[in-house]
Design an enzyme around this catalytic site. Structure first.
Site, short mmCIF file in Angstrom:
data_model
loop_
_atom_site.label_atom_id
_atom_site.label_comp_id
_atom_site.label_asym_id
_atom_site.label_seq_id
_atom_site.Cartn_x
_atom_site.Cartn_y
_atom_site.Cartn_z
CD GLN A 128 -1.59 15.26 13.59
OE1 GLN A 128 -0.74 15.87 14.23
NE2 GLN A 128 -2.73 15.44 13.19
CB VAL A 141 -2.40 -7.30 -1.37
CG1 VAL A 141 -2.08 -8.35 -0.43
CG2 VAL A 141 -1.10 -6.68 -1.71
CD GLU A 167 -11.30 18.35 5.88
OE1 GLU A 167 -11.00 17.17 5.67
OE2 GLU A 167 -10.61 19.13 6.25
CG ASP A 221 -7.22 4.84 7.59
OD1 ASP A 221 -6.74 5.53 8.26
OD2 ASP A 221 -8.08 5.05 6.64
N GLY A 240 0.85 -1.35 0.00
CA GLY A 240 -0.06 -0.22 -0.04
C GLY A 240 0.88 1.38 -0.10
CB ALA A 241 1.77 3.84 -2.40
N GLY A 242 -0.22 4.23 0.82
CA GLY A 242 -0.99 5.53 1.49
C GLY A 242 0.12 6.35 2.32
CE1 TYR A 243 -1.58 12.00 3.72
CE2 TYR A 243 -3.38 10.28 3.56
CZ TYR A 243 -2.62 11.60 3.23
OH TYR A 243 -3.40 12.55 2.75
CG ASN A 249 -0.48 1.65 -4.28
OD1 ASN A 249 -1.26 1.34 -3.13
ND2 ASN A 249 -0.54 2.52 -5.08
#
Lengths: 397, 397
Positions: B315, B81, B171, B298, B10-13, B37
């Site tokens: 964050q 995956v 948002e 997450d 995974g290329a998340g944060y 990814n």
């Protein structure tokens, strides 16, 4: 209050040019001119293929009537015409009170001619008005957005079918050829997963047009991935796509029909004799048998010297409107009307942003020069409508 | 070929920060690092509400992995995956061969938490990935385009329902408040024909957030036409809209659910103990019982000193990735891992283009200053990923 009443129905090329011609020359106390139109704007029909493809913002394809009409001389009513009552000389509206007239100018738009193709009206889209082409554009972009969200990734391509390879069909296909690569990039779809098929029942693209120019257009578009099915009528249109004569089925969620127009049904309903909804007008643009019913634009039918009907075009409607304004002024002032003669100035078809084909005078034009002239034509229309100010406002830079 | 194998999923944060940290410090011969990814890009989850509303081009919400990864040090595999096999230390892929690992970093994205609401998965849209938010945007624009093309002009408004008034929900609503007037203008729809309803089951908007800031946000959004239904769970979502507790039915063709996320199902399927799909990791971010399975983002669950779980945020994932990269280097070099401590730097929520609310340190921020800081945060993320060059490339001017 005894002023003659001129009621103009529709702010298309013909109706609007009539109004513009009248307001230029009319004195205040000569006549009461009323324009009725469904929207507070005129849309530039010859450009609708661009917002339909998404290559032009739809704002560039319309003109606010406020920018064109002189309200001191012309009363504007935004409403939909529901009936033309030629016996009682009245126009019925959807919301307002009926309008009485001394002269009526019928310039209401055409309806799609489906040639009885099953399912077309229900399942196809039409390049017809501003709301309609916005829907075509958003529907197309929605299909692109859905592509990578499919539950099952199949190899089924995203296919757009354009029915009809006349002027509108070819110009629309030309815009799509420009737009599709951008959409593919925007939505991460390989270009070869998008098909664009143009189907035409006649034996050629752009029937009746110069063969050399037709060949140029076909080659230009084929090189950019367009698949032509010429000499191939559509037999049926369903929610799944089209079935062609000969049995080929093309799966498509976007079928756009450009195959022709017929006159507005209100004329037939008024008891006026029509051919495919269009009225063969006399030399003063009047409905046969009526001295006070003038018809301009797509609902009028005019024959050339070889007794073949001119195709309904913006050029025709514009000339009719200009001519009719003068004739109405003559009538008001006790003068003589002059017969209308259509003067073909040229024919241009764009093939997207960079190319076009056309004949101006006797000269054939290709590629960029034709494309430039086509653009110049648009500017000229804005100039005719609202002078240099409107032209500057609308020029696509 | 005996190099230790680190496989990052995974290329998340979290995953991407791990890779960036590793490639900065790793020598060629120390380890073999592979990033897997599904897409060739990272998407900026904290900005996805903007392309979803159409206030930002989706290109600004993603970063090509080519701009981030040093291919000399990291091998990239674009694949999905399908299974994490912790017994055999293997990762199974949809298309490629299984990958063996010595250490695996699990940073695969979350799934929507629907809390068992009937029909939600089938009928609602989710702000989840780039393809998904593009679809939300195009679906919305398609609805606007359809409005004036309805056969029967009813007074039925165009209604957008946003489920959940947490950070993403608020948002997104803030962006819609900016976008809707433009869409109304673009498609000739009166503003009062468009409804925007934000439904939240909790007794307040932005549960857990400072009351003064919450009140500011609610007032700001209500003044701009947002209807809130607080303390009101959605009971059912259908293709026609939502049914709320208490019986209110809201007709809507666009229901966007932002009500929460759960961990990735692959962890549960791997036999690891989870709570709503998330794994309570140890102080080294490892799955309990495994020395070689690290979880970031997450799908990881970390508790604060009051034994309450931190919410999953960018964050948190970023700090985890940065920390984990150092720990992995320590492991490779025979050093000691250090325990992870989350440091909350602040919390900011945008309310569209012009406003935001937030807490930085102990200071409350409103309006433009908060909005500026929020933007600065985005820039910082691009800077952390790819230096000044990437930041300049992505800055929204």
């Amino acid at each position: 209050m005894g002023l003659p009443k001129i009621v103009v129905l529709g702010a298309g090329y013909g109706g609007l040019m009539t109004v513009v011609g009248l307001q230029k020359q009319l004195n205040m106390a000569e006549a009461e001119v009323t324009l009725v139109n469904q929207n507070p704007y005129h849309y530039v029909t010859t450009k609708l293929h661009e917002p339909a493809a998404g290559t032009l913002d739809s704002e560039h394809a319309r003109v606010s009537l406020d920018d064109v009409i002189n309200r001191d001389k012309v009363k504007f009513i935004q409403d939909r015409v529901t009936k033309l009552d030629v016996e009682n000389k009245q126009v019925h509206l959807e919301e307002g009170e009926p309008l009485s007239y001394d002269y009526v100018v019928f310039g209401l738009g055409s309806a799609p001619e489906t040639f009885g193709i099953k399912g077309l009206l229900e399942n196809a889209y039409f390049i017809r008005n501003l709301d309609g082409v916005r829907l075509i554009r958003e529907h197309m972009e929605h299909l692109f957005a859905q592509y990578n969200n499919r539950e099952e990734k199949s190899d089924e391509p995203l296919t757009i079918v354009v029915g009809g390879a006349g002027f509108t069909g070819i110009e629309y296909v030309g815009e799509l050829v420009d737009r599709i690569p951008h959409l593919c990039k925007q939505f991460d779809i390989p270009r070869d997963k998008v098909r664009l098929v143009n189907v035409e029942a006649a034996p050629t693209v752009l029937p009746g047009f110069d063969k050399e120019l037709v060949d140029y257009a076909v080659q230009y578009l084929e090189e950019r991935g367009v698949e032509f099915r010429i000499n191939t009528p559509i037999e049926e249109c369903t929610s799944e796509g089209v079935v062609l004569k000969g049995g080929e089925k093309i799966q498509s969620s976007l079928v756009v029909w450009t195959g022709g127009v017929r006159g507005n049904a209100l004329l037939e309903e008024a008891g006026i004799e029509t051919m495919r909804g269009r009225v063969k007008v006399d030399e003063y643009l009047r409905a046969p048998g009526y001295e006070d019913v003038f018809i301009v634009g797509d609902s009028s039918l005019i024959f050339n010297e070889e007794e073949r009907p001119y195709p309904p075009t913006a050029q025709m409607a514009t000339q009719q409107g200009q001519h009719l304004a003068k004739n109405l002024l003559a009538l008001l002032r006790g003068g003589e009307m002059k017969p209308f003669r259509f003067e073909l100035k040229g024919t241009l078809a764009s093939l997207g942003r960079g190319a076009a084909i056309g004949i101006v005078g006797k000269k054939k034009l290709f590629g960029k020069p034709a494309s430039f002239l086509k653009r110049a034509n648009d500017w000229r229309w804005f100039f005719q409508l609202g002078g240099i100010g409107l032209m500057m406002k609308k020029m696509k830079l």
